[in-house]
Design a protein around this motif. Structure first.
Motif, PDB file in Angstrom:
ATOM      1  N   TRP A 199       1.935 -13.490   2.624  1.00  0.00           N
ATOM      2  CA  TRP A 199       2.576 -12.206   2.943  1.00  0.00           C
ATOM      3  C   TRP A 199       2.206 -11.162   1.894  1.00  0.00           C
ATOM      4  O   TRP A 199       1.888 -10.022   2.236  1.00  0.00           O
ATOM      5  CB  TRP A 199       4.091 -12.405   3.007  1.00  0.00           C
ATOM      6  CG  TRP A 199       4.862 -11.142   3.248  1.00  0.00           C
ATOM      7  CD1 TRP A 199       5.101 -10.537   4.441  1.00  0.00           C
ATOM      8  CD2 TRP A 199       5.509 -10.328   2.248  1.00  0.00           C
ATOM      9  NE1 TRP A 199       5.849  -9.392   4.270  1.00  0.00           N
ATOM     10  CE2 TRP A 199       6.112  -9.241   2.924  1.00  0.00           C
ATOM     11  CE3 TRP A 199       5.628 -10.414   0.869  1.00  0.00           C
ATOM     12  CZ2 TRP A 199       6.833  -8.259   2.249  1.00  0.00           C
ATOM     13  CZ3 TRP A 199       6.338  -9.435   0.197  1.00  0.00           C
ATOM     14  CH2 TRP A 199       6.927  -8.370   0.885  1.00  0.00           C
ATOM     15  N   GLN A 202      -1.530 -10.231   2.311  1.00  0.00           N
ATOM     16  CA  GLN A 202      -1.866  -9.577   3.576  1.00  0.00           C
ATOM     17  C   GLN A 202      -1.190  -8.222   3.744  1.00  0.00           C
ATOM     18  O   GLN A 202      -1.773  -7.305   4.320  1.00  0.00           O
ATOM     19  CB  GLN A 202      -1.466 -10.495   4.737  1.00  0.00           C
ATOM     20  CG  GLN A 202      -2.067 -10.097   6.072  1.00  0.00           C
ATOM     21  CD  GLN A 202      -1.972 -11.222   7.086  1.00  0.00           C
ATOM     22  OE1 GLN A 202      -1.495 -12.324   6.798  1.00  0.00           O
ATOM     23  NE2 GLN A 202      -2.431 -10.969   8.299  1.00  0.00           N
ATOM     24  N   TYR A 203       0.022  -8.081   3.205  1.00  0.00           N
ATOM     25  CA  TYR A 203       0.794  -6.871   3.483  1.00  0.00           C
ATOM     26  C   TYR A 203       1.208  -6.067   2.245  1.00  0.00           C
ATOM     27  O   TYR A 203       1.614  -4.918   2.378  1.00  0.00           O
ATOM     28  CB  TYR A 203       2.073  -7.234   4.262  1.00  0.00           C
ATOM     29  CG  TYR A 203       1.792  -7.925   5.566  1.00  0.00           C
ATOM     30  CD1 TYR A 203       1.207  -7.235   6.633  1.00  0.00           C
ATOM     31  CD2 TYR A 203       2.093  -9.271   5.746  1.00  0.00           C
ATOM     32  CE1 TYR A 203       0.944  -7.866   7.836  1.00  0.00           C
ATOM     33  CE2 TYR A 203       1.836  -9.914   6.942  1.00  0.00           C
ATOM     34  CZ  TYR A 203       1.261  -9.207   7.994  1.00  0.00           C
ATOM     35  OH  TYR A 203       0.994  -9.831   9.178  1.00  0.00           O
TER      36      TYR A 203
END
Length: 225
Positions: A199, A202-203
């Motif tokens: 997470w 990726q974000y």
């Protein structure tokens, strides 16, 4: 018997979960000869003592990381470059592995880290469906089918020597499920959530240093040696 020998014996006897939903396939790298050699090299190098470890609990292995190499959160690139273990796997990277080894180096490197921590997952084996990674909670029927297996396998690993505080790698569905299991089966005294490495990568990549700092701050009190 050393910690590493206990782990190796565990993986040598690890069974497949049964009665999975249709179309769900299990990642089982441990039958491969190269993986067996890699496990032997890794767990002999970093777990050749009897000290207790703090458990870091992921979701389940992915097909480019632990589902390929047999070492949780360790892709073929990190296996060679960070741990010095040669391998013939396709050198694909896993985002979680990139984060984890930056964090490990921030704490002091693999020797210090693995002397104090042990990576596992809610399910020790990963899953794929239609050629894509599958989390144990993505299909309610899969999660339900796995509960007894998950608890049994976690208890086997706790017998290696576990500290009462554990960490969930994942602040959403993973920590929610682990806490539910813990309330039912009393596996740990406390489970602390951390952001999932994938997470972050990726974000929230621009805040990478911040999240690595959060890991280091929360994990450092668990380092005893």
């Amino acid at each position: 018997m050393t910690y590493g020998e206990k782990i190796l014996n565990y993986y040598r006897s690890l069974a497949l979960p049964q009665n999975l939903p249709e179309g769900v396939e299990v990642l089982f790298p441990f039958a491969e000869e190269e993986v067996s050699g890699i496990l032997e090299a890794f767990y002999t190098k970093y777990f050749s003592d009897n000290g207790r470890r703090t458990f870091l609990i992921g979701i389940n292995p992915g097909r480019f990381g632990g589902g390929a190499t047999g070492i949780p959160f360790t892709d073929p690139i990190r296996l060679l470059e960070e741990l010095g273990i040669p391998n013939s796997f396709d050198p694909k990277q896993e985002l979680s592995s990139r984060f984890i080894y930056q964090m490990i180096n921030a704490i002091g490197g693999p020797e210090i880290f693995y002397k104090n921590f042990y990576f596992t997952s809610v399910s020790p084996l990963g899953f794929v469906k239609d050629g894509r990674n599958l989390n144990y909670y993505d299909i309610p029927a899969l999660q339900q089918a796995l509960e007894a297996y998950i608890v049994d396998e976690m208890r086997k690993q706790l017998a290696f020597g576990a500290n009462p505080v554990a960490f969930s790698l994942g602040m959403g569905k993973n920590i929610e499920y682990i806490k539910k299991l813990n309330a039912k089966y009393q596996l740990f005294e406390e489970i602390i959530p951390l952001p999932h490495p994938r997470w972050v990568m990726q974000y929230r990549l621009k805040r990478l240093d911040e999240f690595i700092g959060e890991y280091v701050d929360k994990l450092r009190p668990q380092i005893k040696q």
